[in-house]
Motif scaffolding. Structure first.
Motif, PDB file in Angstrom:
ATOM      1  N   LEU A  24      28.725  14.819  37.630  1.00  0.00           N
ATOM      2  CA  LEU A  24      29.269  14.765  38.992  1.00  0.00           C
ATOM      3  C   LEU A  24      28.203  14.661  40.070  1.00  0.00           C
ATOM      4  O   LEU A  24      28.399  13.990  41.080  1.00  0.00           O
ATOM      5  CB  LEU A  24      30.130  16.002  39.254  1.00  0.00           C
ATOM      6  CG  LEU A  24      31.431  16.093  38.476  1.00  0.00           C
ATOM      7  CD1 LEU A  24      32.170  17.375  38.836  1.00  0.00           C
ATOM      8  CD2 LEU A  24      32.305  14.897  38.729  1.00  0.00           C
ATOM      9  N   LYS A  29      24.504   8.633  39.430  1.00  0.00           N
ATOM     10  CA  LYS A  29      25.937   8.431  39.199  1.00  0.00           C
ATOM     11  C   LYS A  29      26.762   8.673  40.456  1.00  0.00           C
ATOM     12  O   LYS A  29      27.981   8.574  40.436  1.00  0.00           O
ATOM     13  CB  LYS A  29      26.422   9.362  38.087  1.00  0.00           C
ATOM     14  CG  LYS A  29      25.771   9.046  36.765  1.00  0.00           C
ATOM     15  CD  LYS A  29      26.282   9.921  35.674  1.00  0.00           C
ATOM     16  CE  LYS A  29      25.587   9.572  34.376  1.00  0.00           C
ATOM     17  NZ  LYS A  29      26.028  10.403  33.283  1.00  0.00           N
ATOM     18  N   ASN A  33      30.822   7.724  41.366  1.00  0.00           N
ATOM     19  CA  ASN A  33      31.756   8.817  41.634  1.00  0.00           C
ATOM     20  C   ASN A  33      32.403   8.665  43.011  1.00  0.00           C
ATOM     21  O   ASN A  33      33.591   8.961  43.184  1.00  0.00           O
ATOM     22  CB  ASN A  33      31.046  10.162  41.525  1.00  0.00           C
ATOM     23  CG  ASN A  33      30.656  10.492  40.105  1.00  0.00           C
ATOM     24  OD1 ASN A  33      31.210   9.958  39.164  1.00  0.00           O
ATOM     25  ND2 ASN A  33      29.689  11.367  39.953  1.00  0.00           N
TER      26      ASN A  33
END
Length: 59
Positions: A24, A29, A33
């Motif tokens: 998360l 990333k 997300n």
């Protein structure tokens, strides 16, 4: 025996929490997300809009 089992559970929770954090909050990333979050919010907004004002769109 009970202490060993508790230790295994704590290690298992730690690895799960670490994997969730890495998925998360990792910088590489983050863009993906954010795209997923934006898509879900637009989808939910469209559902709310159509449930409230769908009859106005009918011809």
């Amino acid at each position: 025996m009970a202490q060993a089992r508790q230790l295994e559970q704590e290690q298992g929770q730690g690895s799960f929490v670490q994997s969730v954090k890495s998925e998360l909050f990792s910088p590489e990333k983050r863009q993906g997300n954010l795209n997923i979050a934006l898509s879900l919010s637009v989808f939910a907004g469209a559902i709310v809009f159509l449930r409230n004002f769908g009859e106005l769109l009918a011809v």
